[in-house]
Design a protein around this motif. Structure first.
Motif, short mmCIF file in Angstrom:
data_model
loop_
_atom_site.label_atom_id
_atom_site.label_comp_id
_atom_site.label_asym_id
_atom_site.label_seq_id
_atom_site.Cartn_x
_atom_site.Cartn_y
_atom_site.Cartn_z
N THR A 112 3.53 -63.54 -14.06
CA THR A 112 3.60 -62.01 -13.05
C THR A 112 4.34 -61.47 -12.99
N GLU A 113 5.54 -61.98 -12.36
CA GLU A 113 6.44 -60.61 -12.52
C GLU A 113 7.02 -60.80 -13.69
N ALA A 114 7.63 -61.89 -15.10
CA ALA A 114 7.34 -61.53 -15.63
C ALA A 114 6.81 -60.81 -16.80
N ALA A 115 5.40 -60.17 -16.67
CA ALA A 115 5.45 -58.94 -16.96
C ALA A 115 5.69 -57.88 -17.10
N VAL A 116 5.68 -57.86 -15.33
CA VAL A 116 6.73 -56.22 -15.08
C VAL A 116 8.39 -56.42 -15.67
N ILE A 117 8.96 -57.27 -15.87
CA ILE A 117 9.66 -57.24 -16.80
C ILE A 117 9.71 -56.71 -18.32
N ALA A 118 8.66 -57.31 -18.73
CA ALA A 118 8.49 -56.97 -20.36
C ALA A 118 7.90 -55.62 -20.46
N VAL A 119 7.39 -55.07 -19.42
CA VAL A 119 6.86 -53.64 -19.53
C VAL A 119 8.53 -52.28 -19.06
N ALA A 120 9.31 -53.04 -18.28
CA ALA A 120 10.52 -52.65 -18.42
C ALA A 120 11.71 -53.00 -19.71
N TYR A 121 11.05 -53.07 -19.78
CA TYR A 121 12.07 -53.02 -20.66
C TYR A 121 11.46 -53.20 -22.33
N SER A 122 10.38 -53.12 -22.63
CA SER A 122 10.00 -53.06 -23.63
C SER A 122 10.42 -51.18 -23.41
N PHE A 123 10.19 -50.37 -22.14
CA PHE A 123 9.68 -48.94 -22.06
C PHE A 123 11.77 -48.73 -22.25
N MET A 124 12.20 -49.44 -21.60
CA MET A 124 13.92 -48.57 -22.05
C MET A 124 13.99 -49.20 -23.36
N ILE A 125 14.27 -50.10 -24.49
CA ILE A 125 14.49 -50.09 -25.84
C ILE A 125 13.52 -48.94 -26.34
N GLY A 126 12.69 -48.91 -26.39
CA GLY A 126 11.55 -47.79 -27.50
C GLY A 126 11.89 -46.63 -27.08
N PHE A 127 12.37 -46.22 -25.57
CA PHE A 127 12.37 -44.65 -24.53
C PHE A 127 14.50 -44.45 -25.19
N VAL A 128 14.67 -45.59 -24.56
CA VAL A 128 16.52 -45.07 -24.82
C VAL A 128 17.27 -45.58 -26.28
N ILE A 129 17.46 -46.38 -26.37
CA ILE A 129 17.43 -47.10 -28.07
C ILE A 129 16.95 -46.81 -29.30
N ARG A 131 14.21 -44.50 -29.52
CA ARG A 131 13.39 -42.95 -28.98
C ARG A 131 11.96 -43.01 -29.90
N GLU A 132 11.28 -44.24 -29.42
CA GLU A 132 10.10 -44.11 -30.39
C GLU A 132 9.10 -43.57 -29.56
N ILE A 133 9.64 -43.77 -28.51
CA ILE A 133 8.83 -43.73 -26.70
C ILE A 133 8.78 -41.80 -26.45
N THR A 134 8.12 -40.75 -26.33
CA THR A 134 8.60 -39.55 -26.14
C THR A 134 8.32 -39.53 -24.34
#
Length: 297
Positions: A112-129, A131-134
């Motif tokens: 369950t905690e892994a799901a939260v980490i997956a969301v946080a990690y994917s958001f960071m990669i998509g938003f910061v690295i 930059r496909e998420i605005t």
């Protein structure tokens, strides 16, 4: 679909392939079975690897021959340089399952905690690295996630209630009494158990089905000489099929919600995949070493 594949086939492919997630570890149904059957969850995880690969390979073959028979897929070729370039660009995304699985197996966090980490990690990669998420697209993403989650949880809630009603009516007990009195062959038992679990998976959510049927069927299976780990894989593969078979196939509803293709149309399109996994189920049932060999090592 841009390659010309029928939308119903593409959605059915995703619905059926998505069910592999409960066969190949880490898998919540495997964890639930381990707890309900008092079997090592680690053994269940390892036991799911070979059956999961078997089902995956047969689905790959079907997809390949479907494409060949219908002239689909295109003729593009990629050089080794292209593959390495794409791999370098995708390395941060590829790391996500490694981080998630490593954290779970290493005891760092729960699934369950892994799901939260997956969301946080994917958001960071998509938003910061990447930059496909605005910020604007984030609102749409959250809205779509809320709608999809509401559809899935509504089905899970109704299926859980249905399982509770079956328990109150003592339907599992009546089935158990019938099995014990009518069956004298291990082969006949496992065939009927498969039929029962297949039908149950069509109507009952996997977690509820495991909690209902493990206390009933497992003692009978052990009495007929079946290994608890092997029987657990049989049960989970059955319930995985229930995820993409009507009328309560969670994956069908999710695929329908995303693609806007009607459930009736998807139900027909998914039938070849049901047949393929059913053949795999019979192989897994009759060849116990597929489930027990790796744990025995």
């Amino acid at each position: 679909m841009r390659k010309g594949y029928p939308g119903s086939y593409a959605a059915a492919n995703q619905a059926a392939s998505g069910a592999l997630g409960v066969i190949i570890p880490p898998s919540i149904p495997l964890i639930l079975y381990g707890i309900a059957a008092n079997v090592s969850v680690g053994d269940m995880f390892i036991a799911g690897i070979l059956p999961g690969i078997l089902v995956t390979l047969t689905l790959l073959l079907f997809a390949y021959f479907f494409a060949k028979a219908n002239g689909l897929g295109g003729n593009e070729k990629s050089s080794l340089k292209d593959v390495l370039h794409a791999g370098r660009k995708a390395i941060l995304a590829i790391l996500m399952p490694i981080i998630i699985l490593g954290g779970i197996y290493g005891g760092i966090f729960t699934p369950t905690e892994a799901a939260v980490i997956a969301v946080a990690y994917s958001f960071m990669i998509g938003f910061v690295i990447y930059r496909e998420i605005t910020l604007n697209s984030l609102v749409s993403i959250l809205k779509q996630s809320a709608v999809t989650t509401a559809v899935v949880l509504s089905i899970i809630g109704a299926a859980g209630l249905y399982g509770r009603i079956l328990q109150r009516l003592r339907v599992p007990d009546m089935i158990s009494d019938f099995v014990i009195s009518a069956i004298d062959s291990p082969l006949l038992f496992i065939l009927l158990a498969n039929l029962l679990l297949l039908v149950a998976g069509m109507f009952i959510e996997a977690a509820a089905a495991i909690l209902i049927f493990v206390p009933i069927l497992l003692p009978i299976a052990i009495g007929y000489g079946f290994d608890p780990v092997h029987f657990g894989i049989i049960m989970v593969v059955n319930l995985a099929m229930g995820m993409f078979t009507p009328p309560v196939g969670l994956n069908l509803f999710v695929a329908s919600q995303i693609t806007q293709i009607g459930i009736a149309r998807l139900a027909w399109a998914v039938m070849p995949f049901v047949g393929i996994v059913l053949i795999n189920l019979l192989i897994i049932s009759l060849l116990p070493f597929l489930s027990t060999w790796l744990p025995s090592l």
